[in-house]
Design a protein around this motif. Structure first.
Motif, PDB file in Angstrom:
ATOM      1  N   MET A  54       0.819  -1.207   0.000  1.00 47.98           N
ATOM      2  CA  MET A  54       0.000   0.000   0.000  1.00 47.98           C
ATOM      3  C   MET A  54       0.860   1.268   0.000  1.00 47.98           C
ATOM      4  N   GLY A  55       1.938   1.216  -0.809  1.00 44.47           N
ATOM      5  CA  GLY A  55       2.813   2.372  -0.935  1.00 44.47           C
ATOM      6  C   GLY A  55       3.773   2.456   0.235  1.00 44.47           C
ATOM      7  N   ASP A  56       4.372   3.621   0.363  1.00 44.63           N
ATOM      8  CA  ASP A  56       5.353   3.836   1.415  1.00 44.63           C
ATOM      9  C   ASP A  56       5.392   5.336   1.661  1.00 44.63           C
ATOM     10  N   ARG A  57       6.041   5.730   2.750  1.00 46.17           N
ATOM     11  CA  ARG A  57       6.105   7.157   3.053  1.00 46.17           C
ATOM     12  C   ARG A  57       6.710   7.907   1.855  1.00 46.17           C
ATOM     13  N   GLY A  58       6.013   8.923   1.393  1.00 48.96           N
ATOM     14  CA  GLY A  58       6.488   9.679   0.243  1.00 48.96           C
ATOM     15  C   GLY A  58       6.199   9.026  -1.096  1.00 48.96           C
ATOM     16  N   LYS A  59       5.664   7.786  -1.055  1.00 49.70           N
ATOM     17  CA  LYS A  59       5.322   7.087  -2.295  1.00 49.70           C
ATOM     18  C   LYS A  59       3.870   6.623  -2.205  1.00 49.70           C
ATOM     19  N   PRO A  60       2.961   7.559  -2.366  1.00 48.51           N
ATOM     20  CA  PRO A  60       1.558   7.226  -2.150  1.00 48.51           C
ATOM     21  C   PRO A  60       0.977   6.346  -3.254  1.00 48.51           C
ATOM     22  N   VAL A  61      -0.101   5.678  -2.920  1.00 44.65           N
ATOM     23  CA  VAL A  61      -0.868   4.927  -3.912  1.00 44.65           C
ATOM     24  C   VAL A  61      -2.333   5.359  -3.811  1.00 44.65           C
ATOM     25  N   HIS A  62      -3.053   5.135  -4.886  1.00 48.00           N
ATOM     26  CA  HIS A  62      -4.469   5.495  -4.983  1.00 48.00           C
ATOM     27  C   HIS A  62      -5.272   4.202  -4.908  1.00 48.00           C
ATOM     28  N   ILE A  63      -6.194   4.113  -3.976  1.00 46.06           N
ATOM     29  CA  ILE A  63      -6.954   2.872  -3.784  1.00 46.06           C
ATOM     30  C   ILE A  63      -8.445   3.160  -3.866  1.00 46.06           C
ATOM     31  N   LEU A  64      -9.150   2.283  -4.576  1.00 46.66           N
ATOM     32  CA  LEU A  64     -10.614   2.351  -4.625  1.00 46.66           C
ATOM     33  C   LEU A  64     -11.125   1.065  -4.007  1.00 46.66           C
ATOM     34  N   GLN A  65     -11.998   1.197  -3.027  1.00 47.74           N
ATOM     35  CA  GLN A  65     -12.521  -0.003  -2.385  1.00 47.74           C
ATOM     36  C   GLN A  65     -14.041  -0.026  -2.447  1.00 47.74           C
ATOM     37  N   TRP A  66     -14.552  -1.158  -2.921  1.00 49.81           N
ATOM     38  CA  TRP A  66     -15.999  -1.404  -2.885  1.00 49.81           C
ATOM     39  C   TRP A  66     -16.277  -2.357  -1.731  1.00 49.81           C
ATOM     40  N   ARG A  67     -17.299  -2.042  -0.939  1.00 53.81           N
ATOM     41  CA  ARG A  67     -17.682  -2.921   0.159  1.00 53.81           C
ATOM     42  C   ARG A  67     -19.150  -3.292   0.022  1.00 53.81           C
ATOM     43  N   ALA A  68     -19.430  -4.567   0.276  1.00 54.99           N
ATOM     44  CA  ALA A  68     -20.819  -5.027   0.211  1.00 54.99           C
ATOM     45  C   ALA A  68     -21.691  -4.266   1.208  1.00 54.99           C
ATOM     46  N   THR A  69     -21.119  -3.951   2.383  1.00 59.64           N
ATOM     47  CA  THR A  69     -21.903  -3.235   3.401  1.00 59.64           C
ATOM     48  C   THR A  69     -22.304  -1.850   2.901  1.00 59.64           C
ATOM     49  N   TRP A  70     -21.387  -1.180   2.219  1.00 60.48           N
ATOM     50  CA  TRP A  70     -21.703   0.165   1.725  1.00 60.48           C
ATOM     51  C   TRP A  70     -22.777   0.096   0.656  1.00 60.48           C
ATOM     52  N   GLN A  71     -22.738  -0.957  -0.130  1.00 60.57           N
ATOM     53  CA  GLN A  71     -23.782  -1.104  -1.144  1.00 60.57           C
ATOM     54  C   GLN A  71     -25.135  -1.295  -0.468  1.00 60.57           C
ATOM     55  N   ARG A  72     -25.132  -2.077   0.616  1.00 60.55           N
ATOM     56  CA  ARG A  72     -26.378  -2.288   1.353  1.00 60.55           C
ATOM     57  C   ARG A  72     -26.834  -1.007   2.049  1.00 60.55           C
ATOM     58  N   ASP A  73     -25.851  -0.180   2.483  1.00 61.07           N
ATOM     59  CA  ASP A  73     -26.200   1.113   3.085  1.00 61.07           C
ATOM     60  C   ASP A  73     -27.104   1.926   2.152  1.00 61.07           C
ATOM     61  N   LEU A  74     -26.864   1.812   0.855  1.00 57.27           N
ATOM     62  CA  LEU A  74     -27.628   2.612  -0.111  1.00 57.27           C
ATOM     63  C   LEU A  74     -29.115   2.277  -0.041  1.00 57.27           C
ATOM     64  N   THR A  75     -29.437   1.071   0.446  1.00 56.58           N
ATOM     65  CA  THR A  75     -30.848   0.685   0.565  1.00 56.58           C
ATOM     66  C   THR A  75     -31.404   1.021   1.940  1.00 56.58           C
ATOM     67  N   GLY A  76     -30.557   1.558   2.812  1.00 57.27           N
ATOM     68  CA  GLY A  76     -30.999   1.883   4.168  1.00 57.27           C
ATOM     69  C   GLY A  76     -31.201   0.661   5.046  1.00 57.27           C
ATOM     70  N   GLN A  77     -30.641  -0.466   4.640  1.00 56.78           N
ATOM     71  CA  GLN A  77     -30.926  -1.727   5.323  1.00 56.78           C
ATOM     72  C   GLN A  77     -29.732  -2.239   6.117  1.00 56.78           C
ATOM     73  N   THR A  78     -29.058  -1.366   6.858  1.00 58.25           N
ATOM     74  CA  THR A  78     -27.966  -1.845   7.707  1.00 58.25           C
ATOM     75  C   THR A  78     -28.229  -1.405   9.147  1.00 58.25           C
ATOM     76  N   GLY A  79     -27.439  -1.902  10.074  1.00 54.92           N
ATOM     77  CA  GLY A  79     -27.584  -1.501  11.473  1.00 54.92           C
ATOM     78  C   GLY A  79     -28.294  -2.551  12.314  1.00 54.92           C
ATOM     79  N   VAL A  80     -28.521  -2.188  13.565  1.00 54.59           N
ATOM     80  CA  VAL A  80     -29.030  -3.138  14.563  1.00 54.59           C
ATOM     81  C   VAL A  80     -30.326  -3.831  14.125  1.00 54.59           C
ATOM     82  N   ASP A  81     -31.255  -3.057  13.573  1.00 57.40           N
ATOM     83  CA  ASP A  81     -32.552  -3.641  13.217  1.00 57.40           C
ATOM     84  C   ASP A  81     -32.422  -4.701  12.134  1.00 57.40           C
ATOM     85  N   GLN A  82     -31.366  -4.594  11.335  1.00 54.39           N
ATOM     86  CA  GLN A  82     -31.146  -5.573  10.274  1.00 54.39           C
ATOM     87  C   GLN A  82     -30.370  -6.782  10.795  1.00 54.39           C
ATOM     88  N   ILE A  83     -29.414  -6.518  11.674  1.00 55.81           N
ATOM     89  CA  ILE A  83     -28.620  -7.631  12.213  1.00 55.81           C
ATOM     90  C   ILE A  83     -29.505  -8.508  13.089  1.00 55.81           C
TER      91      ILE A  83
END
Ligand code: SF4
Ligand code: SF4
Lengths: 386, 296
Positions: B142-171
């Motif tokens: 993941m790079g090093d000091r002074g040698k940055p990298v650009h990262i894109l991360q997709w998470r299943a939880t974030w996709q589910r967030d878009l539906t408003g269906q995460t959190g205690v009531d869902q778990i």
């Protein structure tokens, strides 16, 4: 960025040990002293903490403070027996720990030897409550102390604000830190990415994952109160008056006028919980006097017998007795104390007196004439004023 | 890379020893990556395509235009905490660009959908790592000091967030609450009980516009969240595998140089399997592979 092992001094083990950061002690170290002998497991502390800090959605299962019945109670289930089992049998050589700590026993690729509680392990905060060992049929009569067959006692648990926190060691993001001013250990709520490494690493299982914000949270030592010179919520709510919020010096800087230093370093009556794990935890326990010593030594280290002996003699030790009576006597943090002329006094940092408690309360005998007559009947005794 | 350094040295310097084999995506590709003056033969080429890219449609037929690279994955055992057991062996990657956007479609085998975070419940995720400048990439860690990298991360939880269906009531669908802070306190005060959210932690937000987070890192444990929501994406779980499309502007303002054809790029990937308790550094990763954008 991988961390490197370094040698640090752990006075509770009487030796150096491996840790993942240099030794760096705070200006003063937050500590709590618990007199286990006085606890009735009313959970007033638990509720005080819960209703102050953790009644939000996502925090339902969180008990930053909990009281559990030993030996069969634990929250989360099996927290201590599991880590002891994982570490395996270890030995003390007198006052020096001859075994391995959780840092020294960490497998390759891990910072700490740890285990992650299952979700269901958080379901039973009162498991084992009031369950004694042995059977009452076998031991109908308990006159000896400590009891050999049938016993239980209550253990008061908060985060230990360890000198060498496993939660800090395990966090790959340096999102947990120890405040230099008072040694309180906090999870940076902005930095944490919810990996739950601290839940696996902390042997006391005192970091918890917030189900709504998806980052870890833990006991904050009530730092907004500390900053005002006040003892924590769980301390001041305690009806058994068995807790003392205080600051502890390292042993070489011990000052006998300071309450925690007096109990931990001078009298050595208050002992750390599972010191062998190597975290130098900063909550100290006066062990229960009716519990078999081998069990207590596993929990509190080699100083147990001496501590129990001292406690039994406290009635003849005005300084110790006086200090124990100052527990629960004031909301303010006592900087120094003394006991003179049958009175224990606590002082603030500027030397002003905060509280004075007599070692013996005066006794008043009410004459029988004040006894109340009930509806024309002749007076036969005192009426309770309830 | 310093002159006289062998490819193995370079990998050692990058902390990637033990994963040497992992980068072997078509031997020509990897060998071309290090030290060669000649234009490398890229292991993954973003095919040029006119018009909109299927940035949030992993099942679009437009992906058929791009050649698929099969990328071996290794359990991360460079920096603690390690991933003990590998749960997936490879990732299949395709890429497209249209001159202004770049998009990837990534597929991998995963028998379960894990898209709710909880106590010891982790999510499925995938990440694309890109250098911030063309040429030899920064260390794979993941790079090093002074040698940055650009990262894109997709998470299943974030996709589910878009539906408003995460959190205690869902778990815990049968959860009962009596009084919660927002029942009795003004919103400003009640929100104090969601400290992470209140503190602005991007992980704690459930109202989000995209399931893809962009970060810049300078080594393990140094991720910095980029607030601009320029990346899009969507995952579909079907037949025991995930297919995730994600895209972002080729002009990477505030991150690094624009991704342009006729330059030597690299790309690396990481995959997390939620049911196998993958999270953070406990992940599967693929070493850098040469990456190029097709000329229009
Ligand atoms: S008791 Fe656990 S959470 Fe508290 S400081 Fe120690 S390791 Fe960290
Ligand atoms: S010190 Fe404060 S935050 Fe910690 S357990 Fe006690 S009441 Fe809770």
């Amino acid at each position: 960025m991988a961390k490197q092992r370094v040698k640090v001094r752990n006075w509770q083990l009487g030796r150096e040990m491996d840790y993942w950061y240099e030794e760096s002690r705070p200006v003063r170290q937050f500590t709590m002293i618990m007199d286990t002998n006085k606890c009735i497991a009313c959970q007033s502390c638990t509720i005080a903490c819960k209703s102050t800090w953790t009644w939000g959605k996502g925090q339902e299962y969180m008990l930053w403070n909990n009281i559990e019945t030993k030996p069969y109670g634990y929250y989360p289930t099996g927290w201590d027996v599991n880590v002891l089992d994982l570490l395996g049998r270890q030995e003390w050589d007198g006052d020096v720990y001859a075994g391995e700590t959780l840092f020294e026993a960490a497998p390759a690729g891990e910072y700490v030897l740890g285990w992650a509680p299952d979700e269901a392990d958080w379901n039973h905060p009162n498991i084992g409550e009031d369950e004694p060992t042995g059977s009452a049929d076998d031991t109908p009569y308990l006159e000896d102390l400590p009891h050999s067959l049938m016993w239980m006692y209550y253990l008061q648990r908060i985060c230990n604000h360890c000198t060498y926190p496993a939660c800090v060691a395990a966090c790959p993001r340096d999102a947990i830190y120890k405040r230099p001013e008072d040694g309180v250990v906090l999870v940076d709520q902005e930095r944490c990415r919810g990996y739950q490494e601290c839940l696996t690493a902390c042997p006391y299982k005192k970091t918890m994952f917030n189900l709504e914000t998806r980052v870890s949270e833990k006991c904050i030592g009530c730092y907004p109160k500390l900053e005002q010179g006040l003892q924590t919520q769980c301390t001041t709510a305690c009806i058994g008056r068995l807790r003392l919020t205080n600051y502890l010096s390292p042993p070489e800087a011990s000052d006998p006028r300071k309450p925690a230093d007096f109990l931990v370093h001078e009298r050595k009556i208050a002992l750390p919980l599972y010191p062998q794990l190597g975290l130098e935890p900063n909550v100290y326990y006066i062990p229960p006097i009716h519990v078999p010593v081998p069990h207590l030594m596993q929990m509190f280290g080699p100083g147990v017998e001496r501590a129990i002996e001292l406690y039994k003699q406290a009635k003849d030790d005005p300084e110790l007795l006086g200090l124990l009576l100052l527990f629960g006597s004031t909301e303010r943090i006592i900087d120094t104390f003394d006991v003179r002329d049958g009175v224990a006094r606590g002082y603030a940092q500027d030397g002003s007196e905060i509280v004075a408690v007599p070692l013996r309360e005066p006794t008043f005998v009410r004459p029988f004439e004040f006894a109340t007559e009930v509806s024309g009947e002749p007076a036969t005794g005192y009426r309770h004023n309830t | 890379m310093a002159e006289g350094m062998t490819r193995k040295d370079a990998l050692v310097a990058a902390g990637a020893v033990g994963a040497v084999g992992a980068g072997a995506v078509g031997a020509a590709g990897v060998l071309g990556l290090f030290g060669s003056e000649a234009p490398p033969e890229a292991a993954l080429v973003a095919a040029y395509r006119r018009g909109e890219l299927p940035q949030d449609d992993p099942q679009s037929s437009a992906w058929d235009d791009a050649a698929e690279a099969v990328v071996p994955l290794s359990p991360q055992r460079v920096s603690p905490p390690f991933l003990d057991a590998a749960g997936v062996a490879e990732l299949r990657a395709r890429a497209l660009h249209n001159g202004s956007d770049v998009a990837f479609r990534l597929t991998w085998d995963d028998g379960s959908v894990d898209d709710l975070d909880g106590v010891r419940r982790y999510h499925d995720a995938v990440a694309v790592m890109l250098p911030t400048v063309a040429g030899d990439p920064a260390p794979i860690t993941m790079g090093d000091r002074g040698k940055p990298v650009h990262i894109l991360q997709w998470r299943a939880t974030w996709q589910r967030d878009l539906t408003g269906q995460t959190g205690v009531d869902q778990i815990y669908p049968r959860v009962e609450h009596d009084v919660m802070p927002d029942d009795v306190l003004p919103p400003q005060t009640a929100s104090l009980y969601w400290v992470g959210r209140k503190a602005g932690n991007p992980l704690s937000q459930v109202k989000r516009a995209t399931p893809v987070e962009q970060i810049v890192a300078e080594g393990f444990g140094t991720t910095t969240h980029l607030p601009e929501l320029t990346a899009r994406g969507r995952g579909v779980h079907d037949g025991g595998s995930w297919a995730v499309a994600l895209g972002f502007p080729a002009k990477r303002d505030g991150v690094g140089a624009a991704l342009e054809p006729a330059q030597r790029w690299s790309v690396a990937f990481a995959v997390w399997l939620g049911d196998q308790e993958n999270r953070g550094g406990r992940k599967h990763y693929a070493n850098w592979i040469p990456f190029a954008l097709e000329l229009p």
